[in-house]
Design a protein around this motif. Sequence first.
Motif, mmCIF file in Angstrom:
data_model
loop_
_atom_site.group_PDB
_atom_site.id
_atom_site.type_symbol
_atom_site.label_atom_id
_atom_site.label_comp_id
_atom_site.label_asym_id
_atom_site.label_seq_id
_atom_site.Cartn_x
_atom_site.Cartn_y
_atom_site.Cartn_z
ATOM 1 N N ARG A 68 -10.126 -47.682 2.316
ATOM 2 C CA ARG A 68 -9.194 -49.034 2.690
ATOM 3 C C ARG A 68 -9.838 -49.871 1.438
ATOM 4 N NH1 ARG A 68 -6.459 -52.780 5.468
ATOM 5 N NH2 ARG A 68 -7.356 -54.714 5.248
ATOM 6 N N LYS A 71 -10.300 -49.219 -2.430
ATOM 7 C CA LYS A 71 -8.890 -49.748 -3.597
ATOM 8 C C LYS A 71 -8.350 -50.818 -3.373
ATOM 9 C CE LYS A 71 -7.385 -45.047 -0.732
ATOM 10 N NZ LYS A 71 -6.201 -44.821 -0.719
ATOM 11 N N LYS A 72 -9.156 -52.058 -2.683
ATOM 12 C CA LYS A 72 -9.336 -53.184 -2.359
ATOM 13 C C LYS A 72 -10.586 -54.121 -2.162
ATOM 14 C CE LYS A 72 -7.305 -54.337 1.828
ATOM 15 N NZ LYS A 72 -6.367 -55.644 2.410
ATOM 16 N N LYS A 73 -10.633 -55.298 -2.899
ATOM 17 C CA LYS A 73 -11.698 -55.743 -2.273
ATOM 18 C C LYS A 73 -11.713 -56.760 -0.991
ATOM 19 C CE LYS A 73 -13.629 -55.428 -6.052
ATOM 20 N NZ LYS A 73 -15.150 -54.723 -6.635
ATOM 21 N N TRP A 143 -17.987 -53.725 -1.890
ATOM 22 C CA TRP A 143 -15.949 -54.066 -1.829
ATOM 23 C C TRP A 143 -15.881 -55.687 -2.407
ATOM 24 C CZ3 TRP A 143 -16.599 -51.035 3.547
ATOM 25 C CH2 TRP A 143 -16.948 -49.581 3.646
ATOM 26 N N ASP A 145 -15.468 -59.690 -3.186
ATOM 27 C CA ASP A 145 -14.643 -59.798 -4.362
ATOM 28 C C ASP A 145 -15.030 -61.143 -5.019
ATOM 29 O OD1 ASP A 145 -12.989 -60.946 -6.210
ATOM 30 O OD2 ASP A 145 -11.114 -61.710 -4.627
#
Length: 263
Positions: A68, A71-73, A143, A145
């Motif tokens: 999960r 694939k995204k921050k 992970w 951002d």
Amino acid sequence: MNYKAEIKRELNQTLLRIEQEGPYREDYQVRMLKENQIPGILKMRGQGIDEKTFYEYEISGKISLKNRFQKKKITAEEMKLFLEQVLNAISGVTCHLLNVNCLLMDPEYIFWETDQYYFCYVPQCEDDIWVSFHKLMDSFVQWTDYQDIPSVQMAFLLHKETMEENYSLKKIMDKMIQMEEETKDGKGQEEAESMQECEENTQCESSSVFDVADQDWITNQEMGNKIMRETDNMWTPVRRFLQKHKKPKWGDWDGLYIDEEDF
């Protein structure tokens, strides 16, 4: 206790299968899990084959925590939601007289579906959940951002607090809520406006001095702490960013501007 895990994809379902050495035992833990649906805990069935124990968990339609957030921050809001659900899972396990150390905190075996995280309870596994949770926070830092200030703050908070001896997840949650409230009260808004102004003018200067040796807890921990030495590569871009963008003290983010080139 060591275990092996594999994903089994069948025609109508997907299963996580965990293998342990030793004969299968239908003890009170297994019966408790079979007879009760504990919120956030995956349903389990067990069996013994050739002096080995196998536990199976249905994970159809679910995605692992690792996949999960690769694939995204991960954001501050996601971190808070995750900790809330970890606390709920621990509470449910404790209320059913089960061992919290049997909850897996490996990001490959924590699953997500429709705003809900699901955890595997593995009888007799008994990894130290507090050590495992801190290792999981290493992944959260990776992970994060780094273009979002609240997310960076939250990741630092989680990683730092879980390095303490006998830390409390409930107290960490209280600090996360306090940080969130302070941001909503205007401090975070001021920082956002300052960052926006810097972007519009393509200039952002800081007149304050940041003392790395005295105030950067990451550097201090790294000097004598094995855990931080092991995660040196993870923190390198963060330290580089903090040294470049000077500020008076930890927690004071006024005038802070993150440039994509820093990372």
